[in-house]
Design a protein around this motif. Structure first.
Motif, mmCIF file in Angstrom:
data_model
loop_
_atom_site.group_PDB
_atom_site.id
_atom_site.type_symbol
_atom_site.label_atom_id
_atom_site.label_comp_id
_atom_site.label_asym_id
_atom_site.label_seq_id
_atom_site.Cartn_x
_atom_site.Cartn_y
_atom_site.Cartn_z
ATOM 1 N N MET A 63 0.837 -1.205 0.000
ATOM 2 C CA MET A 63 0.000 0.000 0.000
ATOM 3 C C MET A 63 0.872 1.254 0.000
ATOM 4 O O MET A 63 1.900 1.312 0.683
ATOM 5 C CB MET A 63 -0.903 -0.014 1.228
ATOM 6 C CG MET A 63 -2.329 0.361 0.913
ATOM 7 S SD MET A 63 -3.397 0.125 2.353
ATOM 8 C CE MET A 63 -3.380 1.753 3.061
ATOM 9 N N GLU A 64 0.439 2.258 -0.739
ATOM 10 C CA GLU A 64 1.179 3.522 -0.761
ATOM 11 C C GLU A 64 1.021 4.240 0.573
ATOM 12 O O GLU A 64 -0.046 4.206 1.174
ATOM 13 C CB GLU A 64 0.594 4.445 -1.834
ATOM 14 C CG GLU A 64 1.225 4.281 -3.203
ATOM 15 C CD GLU A 64 0.580 5.222 -4.198
ATOM 16 O OE1 GLU A 64 0.576 6.438 -3.942
ATOM 17 O OE2 GLU A 64 0.057 4.722 -5.207
ATOM 18 N N PRO A 65 2.096 4.899 1.013
ATOM 19 C CA PRO A 65 1.926 5.687 2.239
ATOM 20 C C PRO A 65 0.918 6.818 1.982
ATOM 21 O O PRO A 65 0.831 7.342 0.872
ATOM 22 C CB PRO A 65 3.321 6.235 2.518
ATOM 23 C CG PRO A 65 4.064 6.112 1.239
ATOM 24 C CD PRO A 65 3.435 5.000 0.450
ATOM 25 N N ILE A 66 0.173 7.155 3.012
ATOM 26 C CA ILE A 66 -0.868 8.168 2.835
ATOM 27 C C ILE A 66 -0.247 9.558 2.840
ATOM 28 O O ILE A 66 0.480 9.919 3.764
ATOM 29 C CB ILE A 66 -1.900 8.033 3.971
ATOM 30 C CG1 ILE A 66 -2.459 6.616 3.965
ATOM 31 C CG2 ILE A 66 -3.024 9.044 3.827
ATOM 32 C CD1 ILE A 66 -2.837 6.151 5.346
ATOM 33 N N GLN A 67 -0.520 10.310 1.794
ATOM 34 C CA GLN A 67 0.010 11.668 1.692
ATOM 35 C C GLN A 67 -1.122 12.649 1.932
ATOM 36 O O GLN A 67 -1.950 12.869 1.066
ATOM 37 C CB GLN A 67 0.617 11.907 0.297
ATOM 38 C CG GLN A 67 1.782 11.003 -0.035
ATOM 39 C CD GLN A 67 3.032 11.314 0.787
ATOM 40 O OE1 GLN A 67 3.166 12.398 1.340
ATOM 41 N NE2 GLN A 67 3.940 10.354 0.873
ATOM 42 N N LEU A 68 -1.163 13.213 3.124
ATOM 43 C CA LEU A 68 -2.208 14.186 3.417
ATOM 44 C C LEU A 68 -1.555 15.472 3.914
ATOM 45 O O LEU A 68 -0.457 15.451 4.456
ATOM 46 C CB LEU A 68 -3.153 13.648 4.494
ATOM 47 C CG LEU A 68 -4.057 12.467 4.104
ATOM 48 C CD1 LEU A 68 -4.650 11.841 5.344
ATOM 49 C CD2 LEU A 68 -5.146 12.901 3.136
ATOM 50 N N THR A 69 -2.236 16.589 3.716
ATOM 51 C CA THR A 69 -1.747 17.861 4.242
ATOM 52 C C THR A 69 -2.812 18.453 5.148
ATOM 53 O O THR A 69 -3.920 17.947 5.214
ATOM 54 C CB THR A 69 -1.489 18.873 3.108
ATOM 55 O OG1 THR A 69 -2.768 19.208 2.531
ATOM 56 C CG2 THR A 69 -0.589 18.291 2.038
ATOM 57 N N LYS A 70 -2.458 19.565 5.797
ATOM 58 C CA LYS A 70 -3.445 20.137 6.706
ATOM 59 C C LYS A 70 -4.671 20.647 5.946
ATOM 60 O O LYS A 70 -5.777 20.641 6.473
ATOM 61 C CB LYS A 70 -2.829 21.222 7.589
ATOM 62 C CG LYS A 70 -2.396 22.513 6.913
ATOM 63 C CD LYS A 70 -1.827 23.413 8.006
ATOM 64 C CE LYS A 70 -1.192 24.706 7.636
ATOM 65 N NZ LYS A 70 -1.483 25.423 6.470
ATOM 66 N N ASP A 71 -4.470 21.005 4.692
ATOM 67 C CA ASP A 71 -5.625 21.474 3.909
ATOM 68 C C ASP A 71 -6.653 20.364 3.678
ATOM 69 O O ASP A 71 -7.841 20.629 3.552
ATOM 70 C CB ASP A 71 -5.168 22.034 2.559
ATOM 71 C CG ASP A 71 -4.392 23.332 2.745
ATOM 72 O OD1 ASP A 71 -4.555 23.950 3.832
ATOM 73 O OD2 ASP A 71 -3.628 23.705 1.837
ATOM 74 N N ASP A 72 -6.158 19.146 3.612
ATOM 75 C CA ASP A 72 -7.094 18.031 3.443
ATOM 76 C C ASP A 72 -8.059 17.915 4.617
ATOM 77 O O ASP A 72 -9.100 17.283 4.507
ATOM 78 C CB ASP A 72 -6.336 16.704 3.307
ATOM 79 C CG ASP A 72 -5.571 16.630 2.005
ATOM 80 O OD1 ASP A 72 -6.173 16.973 0.965
ATOM 81 O OD2 ASP A 72 -4.389 16.251 2.032
#
Lengths: 337, 620
Positions: free
Chosen positions: A1-10
């Motif tokens: 599984m790909e690592p989850i890429q989230l930002t504070k805007d999400d």
């Protein structure tokens, strides 16, 4: 599984934030948005549960799942959410009125059970949403709309309450120290078990300056003690002061002198024993001594959710997957022809 | 043992259609056990039956006192049984207090089996008898069978090396043995039960079995008992049966609904009489994906259930009496958030702590109106112990399919009472289908199904459907917080409409009798049995009455206004001061006549018949 890429805007919802300008809640929301993307948890697995009060609007401003519950009851809703689906990462957002007054009972039982839930309690020592009555953390003698001659009640110390109830992670931070708050929230969120963070939060409308001595640049170094694991308790304008132990109580000394040779303490988050944890928590009640922030306790113990799952699995192993026919015919049966 | 051997030869055997027996004694005398053994055996030989335990609220009340009396009543018959019987034909009284409490209820010329060993001065005084009722003529109107049960039990166990206290505890089996002979019951089912109950304690197996057999032989051989009775098998619908209490029925119904909807069952509950047995039962069935959470209080119980419902479980809370009052605020949140939740209320005597172990139907108006704001909740009531299964399943189905909290009303009488349950074939129970929101379009939490007005509930953990709900008023469709005046008016009406139209998705109640005439009986809940018995009696006598027993109270059924206006009198029997009457009057603008007895007990068929007689005579 790909690592989850989230930002504070999400994590920013489309709802307009409706706290008063200058409210300490903005800082807590901002630090939370920084922390959430770092946890490696998919966004859809976050659930924020709150009660009633200014703090409890928090879930509306995050693009996660959330419930804005009823007064004082966020811990029980959150318990149900977590136990029904243990894959979810559940937060409780509460305040000193919501969590310690109307909902005090639920909070202590959540600590006791150690369900894997992160609790953030915004402590502004006042009732904000009902426009300025004293709260269970207001100092005795407080003049408010409902106590024009001064309140007659002694305040709760939320950290002591959490410690005494058996919480496995107990910490305190402050809205005006974003870095410390961010780090503390991150540690709490990563803790497995019930994690409790008391956040000193300024209500600039009804109780402005309640924590001024801990936030004003000139004053705060004299009063604020940042606890760090494995290190002595050092603070002061030039980090010259040190908290020592006389055998009976704390004594502040010059760290380089310590003339009477009191015991030099080093902070141990992982279980310095209930007596020391409790004494450290009590410091905030004494104006002569520094107020500690940081992590008071971070210990591992079995979580209710894990034990519940284990019990269910063990029962299935022993009795097999339940089928309705077996259930219905479990007792004494007979046939009519 | 063949029937001939059982009966002996010299004694007369009489056939009876129906019998009501009351076993009564001290709380510690094991009367509930005696009653349930008699029940299982009676069910096993094919009689229809209905039972009612009546026990004190005190756990270990002082020995010999009136308030410490524990009773168990069973009516059994070769034809249909709908109630535990108005007044017993037979009273088994293990002590003076049991006699005193139950004598007023006994039929004229009824049979009393008395343990004479307990009729000593101390027990007589405790029971408030100034002289011994066995000697002073108090019982002259009854058939008395005085038996020194304690002494005979000790004698029967004389060769066993057990202390006297343990031997004396076996006396209930002696009494049971006597009743087994009197009513021609086989002993093997109870013998088997004793073997499994006391497994590994051979001395206790021997003692209890000996006492049982000694009681049987004593009745067979003594001259006191001249006649035994036979009650032929009842012609019940063929199939597999078991005995079931209402609380077991609810537990099974909920587990079934969870399985049939593909959800886990989550019970949040706080122990309270007489609802706790549902918590006890469900907590056994973890291998059915049942999660039980004994909360710190009533509020936490429902709150956790609502949280679990949000996370995708079938959320249930169970309570009684004051417990339901504490849950009101959360019920309001469930209405606002439109989440599926089943709230089970086992009604008991109120107000306040009231009569914890007694029955009542007095929470109906609270179920309708006991919350702040316009807060409609569907209400379904179970009619009897076996019906509790179906009512619980139906409550869960409507909660899940219409995204609403549902209140299920039962009461202390049917919660603890038992009757035979025709065990359904699990494969023939329909699935509960729940609509899920689409993943490929924008999720609008308060967008509605046009038919049911239910909303689609996105479960946490579903990517892309993140949303917030809560107790503040919701904007139509989006579910965002809204203080807009017109929106609030609209949402209040939508919530009312959503609940109001549930009668389209449930079965209409049956109308027994003609759709017009002099008298319509309208009823709900646990009064079903006593009223059914009354209606059958009236029909036998050729009297014309119609009867409709409501299952859903909110909303009221669609078919009711097709006939409710066609009767001279509408009679509403209730165990309250007329709560359904108020609602019927308000909804249909008709007058109603109440039959109200609020004694903590089920209604009595005979009293109801007398009342109906008066009404019918007045209409002539």
């Amino acid at each position: 599984m790909e690592p989850i890429q989230l930002t504070k805007d999400d994590f920013t919802s489309n709802q307009e934030t409706r706290w008063c300008p200058g409210c300490g809640d903005y800082s807590i929301l901002a630090q939370m948005k920084k922390v959430l993307p770092t946890l490696g948890i998919p966004r859809e697995n976050f659930v924020f549960v709150s009660g009633i009060g200014c703090s409890s609007r928090f879930p509306y401003y995050l693009e996660t799942y959330g419930i804005h519950g009823i007064h004082g009851r966020a811990p029980v809703i959150a318990s149900g959410v977590k136990l029904a689906n243990p894959n979810l990462k559940v937060f409780v957002i509460t305040g000193d009125g919501d969590g310690l007054s109307i909902g005090g009972n639920h909070l202590i039982h959540l600590f006791r059970r150690n369900i894997d839930i992160t609790i953030v309690l915004f402590n502004n020592q006042i009732y904000g949403l009902t426009k300025g009555q004293y709260s269970p953390t207001s100092e005795k003698g407080k003049i408010t709309k409902s106590s024009p001659y001064g309140s007659l009640e002694s305040p709760f110390n939320p950290v002591q309450m959490a410690l005494a109830s058996g919480a496995s992670f107990v910490a305190r931070s402050i809205d005006r120290d974003p870095k410390h708050l961010e780090d503390t929230l991150a540690r709490a969120a990563k803790h497995k078990g019930t994690a409790f963070v008391e956040v000193y939060q300024n209500c600039n409308i009804f109780n402005d300056g309640a924590f001024l001595s801990l936030t004003e640049p000139k004053e705060k170094k004299k009063h604020l003690l940042k606890m760090e694991h494995g290190k002595p308790f050092i603070y002061g304008e030039n980090d010259e002061l040190m908290l020592t132990w006389t055998g009976k109580n704390f004594k502040v000394v010059n760290k380089d002198l310590n003339e009477n040779g009191h015991e030099i303490l080093t902070h141990d988050e992982n279980g310095s024993g209930p007596a020391m944890e409790f004494m450290l928590a009590s410091l905030s009640l004494d104006a002569q001594l520094p107020t500690p922030i940081g992590i008071f306790r971070a210990v591992e113990r079995d979580t209710y959710d894990d034990m519940m799952a284990a019990q269910m699995n063990a029962t299935k192993k022993k009795k097999g997957e339940g089928d309705l026919k077996t259930l219905f015919t479990g007792g004494y049966t007979w046939t009519n022809d | 043992m063949s029937e001939k051997e059982v009966q002996g030869t010299e004694k007369e055997v009489q056939e009876l259609e129906r019998v009501t027996i009351c076993f009564a004694g001290d709380s510690g005398d094991g009367m509930q056990l005696t009653g349930s053994q008699f029940t299982n055996t009676t069910a096993g030989i094919g009689n229809d039956l209905n039972t009612l335990p009546d026990y004190p609220a005190e756990i270990r009340a002082p020995v010999g006192t009136l308030f410490g009396v524990s009773g168990f009543q069973i009516q059994f018959s070769s034809s249909d049984v709908h109630t535990p019987g108005d007044s017993p034909d037979v009273l088994v009284a293990m002590n003076p207090a049991a006699l005193k409490v139950n004598l007023p209820n006994l039929k004229d010329n009824g049979i009393i089996i008395i343990n004479t060993d307990s009729f000593q001065s101390r027990n007589l005084t405790l029971a408030g008898y100034e002289s011994n009722p066995l000697e002073d003529g108090t019982l002259s109107a009854y058939q008395i069978f005085p038996v020194n049960i304690t002494g005979l039990t000790r004698e029967a166990l004389s060769d066993l090396d057990l202390n006297m206290k343990i031997k004396d505890r076996c006396k209930n089996f002696f009494a049971l043995g006597m009743t087994y002979w009197m009513y021609s019951r086989p002993m093997d089912m109870t013998e088997n039960w004793i073997k499994s109950k006391f497994k590994g304690k051979d001395d206790l197996i021997e003692a209890n079995t000996k006492a049982l057999k000694a009681g049987f032989s004593y009745a067979l051989s003594t001259e006191i008992f001249t006649t035994s009775f036979r009650i032929p098998k009842a012609a019940k619908k063929p199939g597999l049966y078991r005995n079931i209490t209402g609380n077991e029925g609810i537990a099974f119904g909920l587990i079934t609904a969870a399985k049939k909807s593909g959800r886990e069952l989550f019970l949040g509950s706080y122990p309270i009489t007489p609802a706790s047995d549902i918590l006890h039962e469900l907590s056994k069935h973890k291998n059915y994906d049942v999660k039980t959470f004994q909360a710190e209080d009533e509020i936490a119980g429902i709150g956790a259930a609502l949280g679990a419902a949000y996370a995708g479980a079938l959320g249930v809370t169970t309570t009684s009496g004051p417990g339901i009052a504490l849950k009101s605020e959360f019920m309001g949140l469930a209405v606002m958030t439109e989440l599926p939740l089943v709230i089970v209320n086992i009604q008991r005597g109120g107000p306040s702590t009231g009569l914890p172990t007694k029955t009542e139907q007095s929470d109906l108006l609270q179920a309708f109106y006991g919350r702040n704001g316009e807060s409609p909740i569907p209400i379904i009531a179970a009619a009897g112990p076996a019906d509790c299964f179906h009512a619980a399943f139906e409550a869960a189905r409507i909660a899940l399919q219409c995204t609403t909290p549902v209140i299920l009303l039962s009461d202390g009488y049917i919660a603890n009472g038992t009757e035979p349950w025709l065990i359904p074939d699990p494969d023939k129970i329909p699935e509960i289908k729940i609509k899920q929101p689409a993943l490929d379009e924008k999720y609008l939490p308060y967008k509605r199904d046009p038919e049911r007005l239910s909303r689609l509930h996105a479960l946490p953990g579903t990517p892309g459907l993140e949303h917030r709900i809560g107790g503040l008023e919701k904007e139509d469709v989006t579910g965002n917080v809204s203080y807009n005046a017109d929106n609030h008016d609209k949402m209040v009406r939508i919530r009312a409409d959503k609940v109001g139209r549930i009668n389209r998705f449930v079965e209409n109640p049956e109308l027994v009798g003609k759709d017009h005439g002099d008298l319509l009986i309208l009823s709900w809940g646990s009064t079903y049995g006593p009223i059914l018995a009354a209606v059958k009696d009236l029909q036998k006598k050729g009297k014309e009455v119609s009867w409709c027993h409501l299952r859903w109270l909110n909303p009221l059924p669609i078919n009711l206004d097709r006939f409710i206006y066609n009767f001279k009198t509408v009679l509403i029997p209730e165990i309250n001061l007329g709560q359904l009457s108020k609602i019927i009057r308000a909804e249909y603008l008709i007058d109603t006549v109440g039959f109200n007895r609020v004694r903590g007990l089920p209604l009595k068929t005979n009293e109801l018949l007398a009342e109906i007689d008066v009404i019918l005579k007045g209409l002539e």
